[in-house]
Design a protein around this motif. Structure first.
Motif, PDB file in Angstrom:
ATOM      1  N   TYR A 169       1.181  -0.799   0.022  1.00 53.09           N
ATOM      2  CA  TYR A 169       0.018   0.198   0.094  1.00 53.09           C
ATOM      3  C   TYR A 169       1.017   1.186  -0.108  1.00 53.09           C
ATOM      4  CZ  TYR A 169      -3.417  -3.951   1.225  1.00 53.09           C
ATOM      5  OH  TYR A 169      -4.270  -4.262   1.750  1.00 53.09           O
ATOM      6  N   ALA A 170       2.181   0.957   0.644  1.00 50.03           N
ATOM      7  CA  ALA A 170       3.009   2.013   0.634  1.00 50.03           C
ATOM      8  C   ALA A 170       3.420   2.736  -0.305  1.00 50.03           C
ATOM      9  CB  ALA A 170       3.968   1.899   1.823  1.00 50.03           C
ATOM     10  N   THR A 220       2.907   6.525  -2.796  1.00 51.43           N
ATOM     11  CA  THR A 220       4.829   6.903  -3.117  1.00 51.43           C
ATOM     12  C   THR A 220       4.452   7.000  -5.068  1.00 51.43           C
ATOM     13  OG1 THR A 220       5.533   6.153  -1.735  1.00 51.43           O
ATOM     14  CG2 THR A 220       6.576   6.456  -3.644  1.00 51.43           C
ATOM     15  N   ALA A 221       4.206   5.725  -5.221  1.00 51.33           N
ATOM     16  CA  ALA A 221       4.431   5.991  -6.261  1.00 51.33           C
ATOM     17  C   ALA A 221       2.783   7.242  -7.364  1.00 51.33           C
ATOM     18  CB  ALA A 221       3.861   4.598  -7.752  1.00 51.33           C
ATOM     19  N   ALA A 222       2.073   7.660  -6.713  1.00 50.88           N
ATOM     20  CA  ALA A 222       0.701   7.876  -7.094  1.00 50.88           C
ATOM     21  C   ALA A 222       1.695   9.439  -6.898  1.00 50.88           C
ATOM     22  CB  ALA A 222      -0.316   7.596  -6.097  1.00 50.88           C
ATOM     23  N   GLU A 223       2.380   9.644  -5.266  1.00 49.31           N
ATOM     24  CA  GLU A 223       2.487  11.557  -5.160  1.00 49.31           C
ATOM     25  C   GLU A 223       3.386  11.573  -6.128  1.00 49.31           C
ATOM     26  OE1 GLU A 223       3.873  10.769  -0.993  1.00 49.31           O
ATOM     27  OE2 GLU A 223       2.391  10.223  -0.438  1.00 49.31           O
ATOM     28  N   ARG A 224       4.003  10.623  -6.959  1.00 49.63           N
ATOM     29  CA  ARG A 224       5.704  10.984  -7.730  1.00 49.63           C
ATOM     30  C   ARG A 224       4.187  11.591  -8.906  1.00 49.63           C
ATOM     31  NH1 ARG A 224      10.219   9.727  -9.144  1.00 49.63           N
ATOM     32  NH2 ARG A 224      11.507   9.759  -6.724  1.00 49.63           N
ATOM     33  N   CYS A 225       3.843  10.213  -9.453  1.00 47.29           N
ATOM     34  CA  CYS A 225       2.843  10.968 -10.417  1.00 47.29           C
ATOM     35  C   CYS A 225       2.416  12.165 -10.718  1.00 47.29           C
ATOM     36  CB  CYS A 225       2.179   9.361 -11.019  1.00 47.29           C
ATOM     37  SG  CYS A 225       0.547  10.141 -12.265  1.00 47.29           S
ATOM     38  N   ARG A 226       1.698  12.417  -9.885  1.00 43.58           N
ATOM     39  CA  ARG A 226       0.346  14.176  -9.561  1.00 43.58           C
ATOM     40  C   ARG A 226       2.171  15.376  -9.754  1.00 43.58           C
ATOM     41  NH1 ARG A 226      -3.025  10.114  -5.820  1.00 43.58           N
ATOM     42  NH2 ARG A 226      -3.706   8.509  -7.764  1.00 43.58           N
ATOM     43  N   PRO A 262      -4.949   6.039  -4.856  1.00 44.81           N
ATOM     44  CA  PRO A 262      -3.664   4.970  -4.812  1.00 44.81           C
ATOM     45  C   PRO A 262      -3.208   4.900  -5.996  1.00 44.81           C
ATOM     46  CG  PRO A 262      -4.624   4.797  -3.414  1.00 44.81           C
ATOM     47  CD  PRO A 262      -5.475   5.469  -3.935  1.00 44.81           C
ATOM     48  N   THR A 263      -4.084   4.054  -7.041  1.00 43.21           N
ATOM     49  CA  THR A 263      -3.722   3.265  -8.132  1.00 43.21           C
ATOM     50  C   THR A 263      -3.668   3.458  -8.764  1.00 43.21           C
ATOM     51  OG1 THR A 263      -6.401   2.165  -8.173  1.00 43.21           O
ATOM     52  CG2 THR A 263      -4.770   1.500  -6.607  1.00 43.21           C
ATOM     53  N   VAL A 264      -4.279   5.016  -9.992  1.00 39.69           N
ATOM     54  CA  VAL A 264      -4.651   5.911 -11.287  1.00 39.69           C
ATOM     55  C   VAL A 264      -4.544   7.169 -10.742  1.00 39.69           C
ATOM     56  CG1 VAL A 264      -7.072   5.285 -10.987  1.00 39.69           C
ATOM     57  CG2 VAL A 264      -5.568   5.560 -12.996  1.00 39.69           C
ATOM     58  N   THR A 265      -3.766   8.146 -11.894  1.00 37.66           N
ATOM     59  CA  THR A 265      -4.477   9.020 -11.207  1.00 37.66           C
ATOM     60  C   THR A 265      -4.606   9.736 -12.965  1.00 37.66           C
ATOM     61  OG1 THR A 265      -2.766   9.524  -9.980  1.00 37.66           O
ATOM     62  CG2 THR A 265      -3.010  11.264 -11.387  1.00 37.66           C
ATOM     63  N   ALA A 266      -5.802   9.948 -12.638  1.00 40.82           N
ATOM     64  CA  ALA A 266      -6.668  11.202 -13.777  1.00 40.82           C
ATOM     65  C   ALA A 266      -6.062  11.932 -14.485  1.00 40.82           C
ATOM     66  CB  ALA A 266      -8.313  10.559 -13.893  1.00 40.82           C
ATOM     67  N   PHE A 267      -5.661  12.945 -15.707  1.00 45.18           N
ATOM     68  CA  PHE A 267      -5.118  14.384 -15.414  1.00 45.18           C
ATOM     69  C   PHE A 267      -6.775  15.233 -16.754  1.00 45.18           C
ATOM     70  CE2 PHE A 267      -1.013  12.882 -14.551  1.00 45.18           C
ATOM     71  CZ  PHE A 267      -1.536  13.546 -13.248  1.00 45.18           C
ATOM     72  N   ILE A 276      -9.946  12.967 -20.709  1.00 48.42           N
ATOM     73  CA  ILE A 276      -8.630  12.683 -19.549  1.00 48.42           C
ATOM     74  C   ILE A 276      -7.996  11.793 -20.001  1.00 48.42           C
ATOM     75  CG2 ILE A 276      -9.071  10.892 -17.587  1.00 48.42           C
ATOM     76  CD1 ILE A 276     -11.807  11.952 -17.162  1.00 48.42           C
ATOM     77  N   LEU A 277      -6.662  11.812 -19.598  1.00 52.60           N
ATOM     78  CA  LEU A 277      -5.378  10.921 -19.630  1.00 52.60           C
ATOM     79  C   LEU A 277      -5.272  10.070 -18.517  1.00 52.60           C
ATOM     80  CD1 LEU A 277      -3.604  10.314 -22.191  1.00 52.60           C
ATOM     81  CD2 LEU A 277      -2.345  11.834 -20.809  1.00 52.60           C
ATOM     82  N   ARG A 278      -5.043   8.903 -18.293  1.00 53.88           N
ATOM     83  CA  ARG A 278      -5.103   8.427 -16.865  1.00 53.88           C
ATOM     84  C   ARG A 278      -3.839   7.960 -17.198  1.00 53.88           C
ATOM     85  NH1 ARG A 278      -9.944   4.588 -16.838  1.00 53.88           N
ATOM     86  NH2 ARG A 278      -9.039   4.177 -19.169  1.00 53.88           N
ATOM     87  N   ILE A 279      -2.931   7.561 -15.663  1.00 51.11           N
ATOM     88  CA  ILE A 279      -1.876   6.657 -16.068  1.00 51.11           C
ATOM     89  C   ILE A 279      -1.985   6.221 -14.566  1.00 51.11           C
ATOM     90  CG2 ILE A 279       0.699   6.784 -14.680  1.00 51.11           C
ATOM     91  CD1 ILE A 279       0.184   9.449 -16.743  1.00 51.11           C
ATOM     92  N   GLY A 280      -1.623   4.886 -14.938  1.00 52.31           N
ATOM     93  CA  GLY A 280      -1.753   3.408 -14.057  1.00 52.31           C
ATOM     94  C   GLY A 280      -0.824   3.275 -13.475  1.00 52.31           C
ATOM     95  N   HIS A 281      -0.777   3.605 -11.356  1.00 51.73           N
ATOM     96  CA  HIS A 281      -0.305   3.719 -10.764  1.00 51.73           C
ATOM     97  C   HIS A 281       0.162   1.780 -10.350  1.00 51.73           C
ATOM     98  CE1 HIS A 281      -1.322   6.507  -8.979  1.00 51.73           C
ATOM     99  NE2 HIS A 281      -1.017   6.943 -10.209  1.00 51.73           N
ATOM    100  N   MET A 282      -0.570   1.082 -10.826  1.00 53.45           N
ATOM    101  CA  MET A 282      -1.374  -0.161  -9.869  1.00 53.45           C
ATOM    102  C   MET A 282      -0.415  -1.374  -9.983  1.00 53.45           C
ATOM    103  SD  MET A 282      -4.466  -0.788 -11.488  1.00 53.45           S
ATOM    104  CE  MET A 282      -5.567   0.936 -11.223  1.00 53.45           C
ATOM    105  N   GLY A 283      -0.658  -2.563  -9.405  1.00 44.72           N
ATOM    106  CA  GLY A 283       0.481  -3.976  -8.855  1.00 44.72           C
ATOM    107  C   GLY A 283       1.487  -3.094  -9.238  1.00 44.72           C
ATOM    108  N   TYR A 284       1.996  -4.003 -10.757  1.00 49.60           N
ATOM    109  CA  TYR A 284       3.792  -4.029 -11.034  1.00 49.60           C
ATOM    110  C   TYR A 284       4.473  -2.925 -10.902  1.00 49.60           C
ATOM    111  CZ  TYR A 284       8.100  -6.248 -12.943  1.00 49.60           C
ATOM    112  OH  TYR A 284       9.231  -6.476 -13.397  1.00 49.60           O
TER     113      TYR A 284
END
Length: 354
Positions: A260-261, A265-271, A290-295, A327-335
């Protein structure tokens, strides 16, 4: 490189497991033992005392099966929504001749607790109570993480069963599974296994309701999975189960708190990188998953997505439905919940935007 919100990239060990010779799922005890191990590991990841089952079929199977298993013709269902998949539950209810009451808000707003409470009270006052309520934990098309707790409080007060789509949150952020009657997941999101398996944690009272309902379908029906000691309802996807088994091992070896951490962390970097590029997040920051960011890229998302793929060899996702080009989405989930992966994706996006 695929940096979408699913299907996610699959780790080498998971791919190798899928390529191994597999036991016959209809005959050999080795497969039944592996299936039981997978369910036990999922109970840990779900953090639940409920039964966990793993039917063969992509995650949408779980959403439909939950409705098919619990809704009889004429049953009233409260469909709570602020997104595409929340709306979709109403379509499933109507396709099984249930009566869907859609309580929706704009996709960038939180659930309206006052409207939900009023709907529940009105149904009870009319002596036509709701059979169940549906909602979505993470609305993947908009990157929205919904706060389920206050809604579950209301459902408990009115003794209404709950069905929750946690497909793109489970394994990436905590889910209050033991408060949910049917909590749905899938192999291809935060678990980083190939598409093809639905997961579901099902409470005793949900099982009882299914027994009373006696669904007529075989495939869109959870009941045959309650007891597989005498065999599976149909030939299972043995290679997919083997892959999921290894994927779950990787999560448990890392430790769920660390998993989860890592996602946070990945979400924070993306944002942070998005903010540096002047990109506005959808929805507001307090409800971003925390698993996907939408811009927000109004009218430009598809063009930017195509250029990032063509010029930088990085695959991102746009929104869905009416928001496909906004909307443009970046997935920072799982691997893909990895700083190096996020930076590679954001470098590619920066190169195109500049």
């Amino acid at each position: 490189m695929n940096v979408t919100p699913g299907p996610t990239a699959v780790p080498p060990a998971v791919r190798e497991a899928m390529a191994e010779p597999q036991p016959n799922p209809d005959i050999e005890a080795a497969f039944a033992d592996r299936y039981a191990d997978v369910c036990a590991k999922l109970e840990t990841i779900y953090d639940t005392s409920h039964d966990v089952v793993v039917p063969g079929g992509e995650g949408i199977l779980g959403l439909e099966a939950a409705i098919a298993s619990l809704v009889a013709p004429g049953d009233r269902v409260l469909c709570i929504s602020n997104g595409l998949y929340g709306d979709g539950f109403a379509d499933f209810v109507e396709s099984y001749d249930g009566e869907a009451d859609l309580v929706s808000v704009p996709y960038d707003e939180p659930y309206d607790l006052e409207v939900i409470a009023a709907a529940l009270e009105a149904a009870d006052a009319d002596d036509e109570p709701y059979t169940l309520a549906t909602m979505v934990h993470c609305e993947t098309p908009t990157g929205t993480l919904n706060d389920l707790a206050p809604v579950l409080d209301l459902l408990d007060e009115h003794d209404v069963l709950s069905v929750v789509d946690a497909v793109s949150s489970l394994g990436g952020t905590p889910v209050p599974t033991d408060r949910i009657d049917v909590c749905l997941g899938a192999s291809q999101k935060c678990f980083s296994a190939p598409p093809g398996l639905t997961t579901a944690a099902i409470s005793d009272r949900a099982w009882d309701a299914m027994e009373a309902r006696e669904p007529s379908s075989l495939y869109t029906n959870f009941l045959p999975w309650r007891d597989v000691s005498e065999g599976f309802p149909y030939t299972h996807l043995s290679a997919n189960v083997a892959a999921l088994d290894v994927a779950l091992d990787l999560l448990l070896e890392e430790g769920l708190d660390d998993v989860y951490a890592r996602h946070e962390t990945a979400a924070e970097r993306c944002r942070e990188r998005g903010a540096e590029l002047g990109l506005e997040r959808y929805p507001d920051p307090e409800r971003s998953s925390p698993t996907v960011t939408a811009f927000r890229l109004p009218g430009e998302a598809k063009r930017v997505q195509q250029r990032v793929a063509d010029e930088e060899d990085v695959v991102l996702a746009t929104g869905l439905g009416d928001m496909a080009d906004d909307i443009l989405r970046i997935g920072h989930m799982g691997y893909n919940a990895d700083l190096e992966t996020v930076d590679r994706a954001m470098d590619a996006l920066e190169a195109v935007l500049e």
